[in-house]
Design a protein around this motif. Structure first.
Motif: not given
Length: 160
Positions: A70-83
């Protein structure tokens, strides 16, 4: 966990037809729900695969979008994986300038991004580079959503 030979593996991804029965990956019939089955799987190959011109964050965003996250949740997912992989400070660093261990973490992050349900790891922990066993253990059993592989035998008639 089942060990799959190459032909069975290709059947799981609907690259070769099955002679009979059905194959389910994460509850998806690979013959009728191929895209959903493929999106639910993350692959961390033995060799690091990355684009020299992209940053760590751009890689994760690209692969999340390729998996129809989901494009609206991509940034949240990216930050989750980075963390989760302790890569937050590398988000804006070009992949080509990462150390060998950081490139392995990026490969793992690419495999995990986008609600991966099944993770296939090809030698993620190797002597002299990559993640340690302890890092892998903490990642999979302490921080990430549960991962599982389920193969259910299909009907012997060949219909699903």
């Amino acid at each position: 966990m089942a060990v799959l030979v190459e032909l069975n593996f290709n059947c799981c991804f609907n690259r070769f037809p099955s002679s009979s029965g059905c194959i389910y990956v994460n509850g998806y019939n690979v013959f009728t729900q191929t895209n959903q089955a493929r999106r639910s799987i993350g692959l961390c190959p033995q060799e690091n695969i990355y684009f020299n011109e992209l940053t760590v964050g751009q890689h994760l965003r690209l692969f999340a979008l390729l998996k129809d996250f989901s494009s609206e949740n991509v940034n949240k997912e990216v930050n989750y994986v980075l963390e989760m992989l302790a890569l937050k400070d590398k988000k804006n660093v070009l992949a080509s300038s990462l150390s060998g261990g950081m490139k392995r973490k990026l490969a793992l992050g690419i495999a995990l991004i986008g609600d991966t349900e099944t993770l296939i790891l090809d030698e993620p922990v190797r002597e002299g580079r990559g993640l340690t066993f302890e890092e892998m253990f903490l990642t999979f059993f302490g921080l990430y959503r549960p991962l599982a592989w389920t193969l259910k035998p299909g009907a012997s008639s060949g219909t699903c």
